[in-house]
Design a protein around this motif. Structure first.
Motif, PDB file in Angstrom:
ATOM      1  N   LEU A  74       0.795  -1.380  -0.075  1.00 26.93           N
ATOM      2  CA  LEU A  74      -0.145  -0.188  -0.041  1.00 26.93           C
ATOM      3  C   LEU A  74       0.817   1.279   0.010  1.00 26.93           C
ATOM      4  N   ALA A  75       1.878   1.202   0.852  1.00 29.94           N
ATOM      5  CA  ALA A  75       2.702   2.525   0.733  1.00 29.94           C
ATOM      6  C   ALA A  75       3.419   2.438  -0.595  1.00 29.94           C
ATOM      7  N   VAL A 118      -3.080   9.661  -0.119  1.00 28.43           N
ATOM      8  CA  VAL A 118      -2.445  10.193  -1.411  1.00 28.43           C
ATOM      9  C   VAL A 118      -2.513  11.666  -1.306  1.00 28.43           C
ATOM     10  N   ASN A 119      -3.523  12.071  -0.952  1.00 27.81           N
ATOM     11  CA  ASN A 119      -3.916  13.860  -0.966  1.00 27.81           C
ATOM     12  C   ASN A 119      -3.030  14.626   0.010  1.00 27.81           C
ATOM     13  N   ASP A 125       3.490   5.873  -5.533  1.00 26.57           N
ATOM     14  CA  ASP A 125       3.618   5.880  -7.011  1.00 26.57           C
ATOM     15  C   ASP A 125       2.345   6.656  -7.645  1.00 26.57           C
ATOM     16  N   ASP A 126       1.395   6.873  -6.985  1.00 27.70           N
ATOM     17  CA  ASP A 126       0.100   7.738  -7.178  1.00 27.70           C
ATOM     18  C   ASP A 126       0.259   9.163  -7.125  1.00 27.70           C
ATOM     19  N   ALA A 170       8.546  13.118   4.955  1.00 24.82           N
ATOM     20  CA  ALA A 170       7.390  12.829   5.881  1.00 24.82           C
ATOM     21  C   ALA A 170       7.676  11.144   6.207  1.00 24.82           C
ATOM     22  N   VAL A 171       6.841  10.838   7.204  1.00 23.45           N
ATOM     23  CA  VAL A 171       6.953   9.500   7.410  1.00 23.45           C
ATOM     24  C   VAL A 171       5.448   8.710   7.217  1.00 23.45           C
ATOM     25  N   LEU A 172       5.487   7.706   6.572  1.00 21.34           N
ATOM     26  CA  LEU A 172       4.324   7.157   6.028  1.00 21.34           C
ATOM     27  C   LEU A 172       4.069   5.747   6.785  1.00 21.34           C
ATOM     28  N   VAL A 173       2.976   5.573   7.421  1.00 24.45           N
ATOM     29  CA  VAL A 173       2.626   4.529   8.163  1.00 24.45           C
ATOM     30  C   VAL A 173       1.259   3.820   7.611  1.00 24.45           C
TER      31      VAL A 173
END
Length: 302
Positions: free
Chosen positions: A175-176, A261-262, A181-182, A209-212
Protein backbone atom coordinates in the motif's frame (compact mmCIF):
# COMPACT_ATOMS: atom_id res chain seq x y z
CA UNK A 1 12.32 -3.33 45.25
CA UNK A 2 13.88 -6.03 43.04
CA UNK A 3 12.20 -7.10 39.78
CA UNK A 4 13.05 -9.81 37.24
CA UNK A 5 11.87 -9.05 33.72
CA UNK A 6 11.17 -11.96 31.40
CA UNK A 7 11.26 -10.88 27.77
CA UNK A 8 11.45 -12.37 24.29
CA UNK A 9 13.63 -9.82 22.48
CA UNK A 10 14.46 -6.53 24.25
CA UNK A 11 13.30 -3.57 22.18
CA UNK A 12 14.20 0.12 22.55
CA UNK A 13 10.91 0.95 24.31
CA UNK A 14 11.51 -1.96 26.70
CA UNK A 15 15.04 -0.71 27.48
CA UNK A 16 13.59 2.73 28.13
CA UNK A 17 11.01 1.17 30.47
CA UNK A 18 13.79 -0.43 32.50
CA UNK A 19 15.72 2.83 32.72
CA UNK A 20 12.63 4.71 33.90
CA UNK A 21 12.37 2.27 36.81
CA UNK A 22 16.09 2.39 37.61
CA UNK A 23 15.81 6.18 37.78
CA UNK A 24 13.25 5.67 40.56
CA UNK A 25 15.49 3.33 42.52
CA UNK A 26 14.00 0.00 41.42
CA UNK A 27 16.52 -2.81 40.90
CA UNK A 28 15.67 -4.50 37.60
CA UNK A 29 17.21 -7.55 35.94
CA UNK A 30 16.42 -9.03 32.53
CA UNK A 31 16.22 -12.64 31.37
CA UNK A 32 15.64 -12.88 27.59
CA UNK A 33 14.48 -15.98 25.76
CA UNK A 34 17.48 -17.53 23.94
CA UNK A 35 17.71 -17.67 20.15
CA UNK A 36 16.77 -15.16 17.42
CA UNK A 37 19.43 -12.62 16.48
CA UNK A 38 17.12 -10.31 14.51
CA UNK A 39 13.43 -9.57 13.93
CA UNK A 40 13.64 -11.42 10.63
CA UNK A 41 14.28 -14.73 12.44
CA UNK A 42 11.99 -16.99 14.46
CA UNK A 43 12.64 -18.94 17.64
CA UNK A 44 12.35 -22.73 17.79
CA UNK A 45 10.43 -24.69 20.39
CA UNK A 46 13.84 -25.81 21.68
CA UNK A 47 14.67 -22.21 22.60
CA UNK A 48 11.60 -22.06 24.84
CA UNK A 49 12.34 -25.45 26.40
CA UNK A 50 15.80 -24.14 27.30
CA UNK A 51 14.29 -20.99 28.79
CA UNK A 52 12.21 -22.57 31.54
CA UNK A 53 15.16 -23.99 33.56
CA UNK A 54 16.81 -20.58 33.28
CA UNK A 55 13.74 -18.93 34.80
CA UNK A 56 13.64 -21.43 37.66
CA UNK A 57 17.33 -20.95 38.37
CA UNK A 58 16.70 -17.25 39.04
CA UNK A 59 14.64 -18.05 42.17
CA UNK A 60 17.73 -17.93 44.37
CA UNK A 61 18.03 -14.18 43.68
CA UNK A 62 15.01 -13.36 45.87
CA UNK A 63 13.04 -11.15 43.50
CA UNK A 64 10.03 -9.25 44.82
CA UNK A 65 8.18 -9.35 41.48
CA UNK A 66 8.38 -11.29 38.23
CA UNK A 67 7.38 -9.10 35.29
CA UNK A 68 6.57 -10.91 32.01
CA UNK A 69 6.98 -8.76 28.92
CA UNK A 70 5.23 -10.00 25.77
CA UNK A 71 2.63 -12.77 25.84
CA UNK A 72 5.02 -15.58 24.90
CA UNK A 73 6.72 -15.21 28.29
CA UNK A 74 3.44 -15.52 30.24
CA UNK A 75 3.62 -19.31 30.89
CA UNK A 76 7.14 -18.99 32.28
CA UNK A 77 6.03 -16.38 34.81
CA UNK A 78 2.97 -18.38 35.80
CA UNK A 79 4.77 -21.71 36.27
CA UNK A 80 7.47 -20.46 38.63
CA UNK A 81 7.03 -19.96 42.39
CA UNK A 82 7.74 -16.25 42.96
CA UNK A 83 4.69 -14.04 43.48
CA UNK A 84 3.34 -11.50 42.67
CA UNK A 85 3.53 -11.65 38.88
CA UNK A 86 2.87 -8.82 36.42
CA UNK A 87 2.52 -8.93 32.64
CA UNK A 88 2.81 -6.29 29.94
CA UNK A 89 1.39 -7.28 26.57
CA UNK A 90 3.00 -5.53 23.60
CA UNK A 91 0.31 -5.71 20.93
CA UNK A 92 1.28 -8.25 18.30
CA UNK A 93 1.01 -10.95 20.97
CA UNK A 94 -2.71 -10.13 21.31
CA UNK A 95 -3.42 -9.26 17.68
CA UNK A 96 -1.55 -12.13 16.03
CA UNK A 97 -2.10 -15.87 15.57
CA UNK A 98 -1.34 -16.70 19.23
CA UNK A 99 -3.80 -14.15 20.58
CA UNK A 100 -6.16 -16.63 22.26
CA UNK A 101 -3.31 -18.55 23.86
CA UNK A 102 -1.53 -15.45 25.16
CA UNK A 103 -4.63 -13.73 26.48
CA UNK A 104 -5.78 -16.88 28.30
CA UNK A 105 -3.06 -16.34 30.93
CA UNK A 106 -4.09 -12.77 31.78
CA UNK A 107 -6.46 -13.70 34.62
CA UNK A 108 -3.66 -15.50 36.50
CA UNK A 109 -1.52 -12.36 36.84
CA UNK A 110 -1.78 -10.02 39.79
CA UNK A 111 -1.56 -7.00 37.47
CA UNK A 112 -1.97 -6.68 33.69
CA UNK A 113 -0.59 -3.77 31.66
CA UNK A 114 -1.47 -2.78 28.09
CA UNK A 115 0.37 -0.07 26.11
CA UNK A 116 -2.75 1.08 24.25
CA UNK A 117 -6.52 1.14 24.85
CA UNK A 118 -6.88 -0.49 21.43
CA UNK A 119 -5.84 -3.77 23.10
CA UNK A 120 -8.50 -3.67 25.82
CA UNK A 121 -10.94 -5.72 23.74
CA UNK A 122 -8.55 -8.68 23.93
CA UNK A 123 -8.28 -8.72 27.74
CA UNK A 124 -11.57 -9.38 29.63
CA UNK A 125 -10.17 -8.82 33.13
CA UNK A 126 -9.15 -5.59 34.87
CA UNK A 127 -5.98 -3.98 33.50
CA UNK A 128 -3.91 -0.80 33.34
CA UNK A 129 -3.21 1.18 30.16
CA UNK A 130 0.32 2.59 30.31
CA UNK A 131 1.70 3.75 26.94
CA UNK A 132 5.32 3.00 26.12
CA UNK A 133 7.49 6.05 26.43
CA UNK A 134 9.83 7.58 23.86
CA UNK A 135 13.41 8.76 24.34
CA UNK A 136 12.80 12.48 23.97
CA UNK A 137 16.53 13.23 24.02
CA UNK A 138 17.26 10.87 21.15
CA UNK A 139 14.23 11.77 19.03
CA UNK A 140 14.60 15.49 18.45
CA UNK A 141 14.58 17.92 15.53
CA UNK A 142 17.79 17.85 13.50
CA UNK A 143 18.50 19.87 10.38
CA UNK A 144 17.22 18.09 7.28
CA UNK A 145 20.32 19.10 5.34
CA UNK A 146 22.63 17.83 8.08
CA UNK A 147 20.75 14.53 8.30
CA UNK A 148 20.87 14.04 4.55
CA UNK A 149 24.59 14.72 4.47
CA UNK A 150 25.16 11.93 7.00
CA UNK A 151 22.97 9.47 5.07
CA UNK A 152 24.17 10.49 1.63
CA UNK A 153 20.73 11.64 0.49
CA UNK A 154 20.34 14.42 -2.09
CA UNK A 155 19.05 17.88 -1.26
CA UNK A 156 16.19 19.08 -3.45
CA UNK A 157 14.70 15.59 -3.64
CA UNK A 158 11.57 14.31 -1.90
CA UNK A 159 12.03 11.35 0.45
CA UNK A 160 9.17 9.55 2.21
CA UNK A 161 10.17 7.15 4.97
CA UNK A 162 8.41 3.81 5.40
CA UNK A 163 10.07 2.96 8.74
CA UNK A 164 9.82 -0.83 8.53
CA UNK A 165 11.06 -3.84 6.63
CA UNK A 166 9.14 -4.69 3.44
CA UNK A 167 8.79 -8.27 4.70
CA UNK A 168 6.54 -7.43 7.67
CA UNK A 169 3.13 -8.11 6.15
CA UNK A 170 1.15 -6.28 8.85
CA UNK A 171 3.00 -3.05 7.97
CA UNK A 172 1.51 -3.24 4.44
CA UNK A 173 4.41 -2.10 2.26
CA UNK A 174 2.47 -2.74 -0.99
CA UNK A 175 0.00 0.00 0.00
CA UNK A 176 2.84 2.41 0.81
CA UNK A 177 4.41 1.79 -2.60
CA UNK A 178 1.10 2.25 -4.41
CA UNK A 179 0.47 5.55 -2.60
CA UNK A 180 3.87 6.94 -3.53
CA UNK A 181 3.44 5.75 -7.13
CA UNK A 182 0.12 7.64 -7.29
CA UNK A 183 1.64 10.95 -6.20
CA UNK A 184 2.03 13.51 -8.98
CA UNK A 185 5.71 14.23 -8.37
CA UNK A 186 9.02 12.41 -8.10
CA UNK A 187 9.32 10.79 -4.64
CA UNK A 188 11.82 8.31 -3.21
CA UNK A 189 10.19 5.78 -0.88
CA UNK A 190 12.80 4.67 1.66
CA UNK A 191 12.37 1.44 3.63
CA UNK A 192 14.60 0.35 6.50
CA UNK A 193 15.46 -2.92 8.19
CA UNK A 194 17.74 -3.66 11.16
CA UNK A 195 18.84 -0.02 11.40
CA UNK A 196 20.42 0.89 14.74
CA UNK A 197 17.85 2.63 16.92
CA UNK A 198 20.24 5.55 17.45
CA UNK A 199 20.20 6.18 13.69
CA UNK A 200 16.42 6.45 13.40
CA UNK A 201 16.25 10.18 14.21
CA UNK A 202 18.57 10.86 11.25
CA UNK A 203 16.35 8.90 8.87
CA UNK A 204 13.27 10.69 10.16
CA UNK A 205 14.76 14.19 10.05
CA UNK A 206 16.14 13.57 6.57
CA UNK A 207 12.66 12.70 5.31
CA UNK A 208 9.91 15.00 4.08
CA UNK A 209 7.35 12.75 5.77
CA UNK A 210 6.92 9.42 7.53
CA UNK A 211 4.31 7.10 5.99
CA UNK A 212 2.51 4.45 8.08
CA UNK A 213 0.20 2.10 6.18
CA UNK A 214 -0.18 -0.66 8.78
CA UNK A 215 -3.17 -3.00 8.83
CA UNK A 216 -3.08 -3.21 12.63
CA UNK A 217 -1.02 -1.71 15.45
CA UNK A 218 -1.05 -1.30 19.19
CA UNK A 219 1.14 1.78 18.66
CA UNK A 220 2.79 2.59 16.33
CA UNK A 221 5.74 4.02 18.25
CA UNK A 222 7.17 5.62 15.09
CA UNK A 223 4.27 8.08 15.14
CA UNK A 224 5.47 9.55 18.45
CA UNK A 225 9.13 9.35 17.42
CA UNK A 226 8.56 11.24 14.16
CA UNK A 227 6.35 13.81 15.89
CA UNK A 228 9.11 14.50 18.43
CA UNK A 229 11.41 15.24 15.49
CA UNK A 230 8.78 17.65 14.06
CA UNK A 231 8.55 15.41 10.98
CA UNK A 232 5.09 15.20 9.35
CA UNK A 233 3.31 11.84 9.57
CA UNK A 234 0.59 10.37 7.39
CA UNK A 235 -0.92 7.22 8.86
CA UNK A 236 -3.76 4.78 8.52
CA UNK A 237 -6.17 4.84 11.47
CA UNK A 238 -4.45 2.21 13.61
CA UNK A 239 -3.51 1.94 17.28
CA UNK A 240 -3.04 5.25 19.04
CA UNK A 241 -2.16 7.18 15.86
CA UNK A 242 -5.30 9.33 15.98
CA UNK A 243 -4.81 10.14 19.68
CA UNK A 244 -1.17 11.12 19.19
CA UNK A 245 -1.63 13.16 16.01
CA UNK A 246 -4.94 14.86 16.79
CA UNK A 247 -3.19 17.98 18.13
CA UNK A 248 -0.13 17.85 15.85
CA UNK A 249 -0.11 20.22 12.90
CA UNK A 250 0.74 19.00 9.39
CA UNK A 251 0.26 15.34 10.34
CA UNK A 252 -2.76 13.25 9.44
CA UNK A 253 -4.63 10.04 10.19
CA UNK A 254 -6.54 8.88 7.13
CA UNK A 255 -9.43 6.53 6.44
CA UNK A 256 -8.91 5.87 2.75
CA UNK A 257 -6.14 5.40 0.21
CA UNK A 258 -7.21 8.53 -1.66
CA UNK A 259 -7.02 10.61 1.51
CA UNK A 260 -3.52 9.32 2.25
CA UNK A 261 -2.37 10.28 -1.26
CA UNK A 262 -3.88 13.76 -0.98
CA UNK A 263 -2.49 14.47 2.49
CA UNK A 264 0.98 13.28 1.53
CA UNK A 265 0.90 15.46 -1.58
CA UNK A 266 -0.09 18.46 0.56
CA UNK A 267 2.87 17.89 2.88
CA UNK A 268 5.34 17.51 0.01
CA UNK A 269 3.96 20.58 -1.72
CA UNK A 270 4.17 22.79 1.38
CA UNK A 271 7.57 21.65 2.60
CA UNK A 272 6.45 22.48 6.15
CA UNK A 273 7.39 20.50 9.28
CA UNK A 274 5.05 19.51 12.10
CA UNK A 275 4.92 20.85 15.68
CA UNK A 276 4.87 17.52 17.54
CA UNK A 277 7.88 18.39 19.71
CA UNK A 278 5.68 20.46 22.02
CA UNK A 279 4.22 17.18 23.37
CA UNK A 280 7.60 15.85 24.55
CA UNK A 281 6.81 16.14 28.26
CA UNK A 282 3.78 13.83 28.20
CA UNK A 283 5.54 11.18 26.09
CA UNK A 284 8.73 10.97 28.18
CA UNK A 285 9.87 8.12 30.39
CA UNK A 286 9.46 9.83 33.77
CA UNK A 287 5.66 9.57 33.65
CA UNK A 288 5.81 5.93 32.61
CA UNK A 289 8.22 4.97 35.42
CA UNK A 290 5.98 6.46 38.09
CA UNK A 291 2.93 4.64 36.77
CA UNK A 292 4.77 1.31 36.61
CA UNK A 293 5.98 1.75 40.16
CA UNK A 294 2.38 2.25 41.34
CA UNK A 295 1.40 -1.00 39.60
CA UNK A 296 4.21 -2.86 41.37
CA UNK A 297 3.18 -1.42 44.72
CA UNK A 298 -0.41 -2.48 44.06
CA UNK A 299 0.70 -6.03 43.22
CA UNK A 300 2.77 -6.29 46.38
CA UNK A 301 -0.11 -5.09 48.54
CA UNK A 302 -2.48 -7.88 47.43
Amino acid sequence: MKVLNLVTTPRPFFDSQLQSLRDLGVEVDVLPVPGRDSQEESRSITDYFEYYPQVLSEQSNNYDIIHANYGNTAPFAVFQPTRPIVITYWGSDLMGPLSAFNSSFSHVFDEVILPSPVLSEYIPNEHHVIPFDVDTKLFRPISMSESRDVLGWKDGTNYVLFPYSKSRSEKNYPLAKKIVDDINRSVNLVTISDVEHEMMPLYMNASDAVLVTSKRESGPMVVKEAALCNVPVVSTDVGFASDVLSDVKNSYVCNSETEIVNRLQDILRSGQRSDGRKHAEKWGKEAMGKRLLKVYESALSK
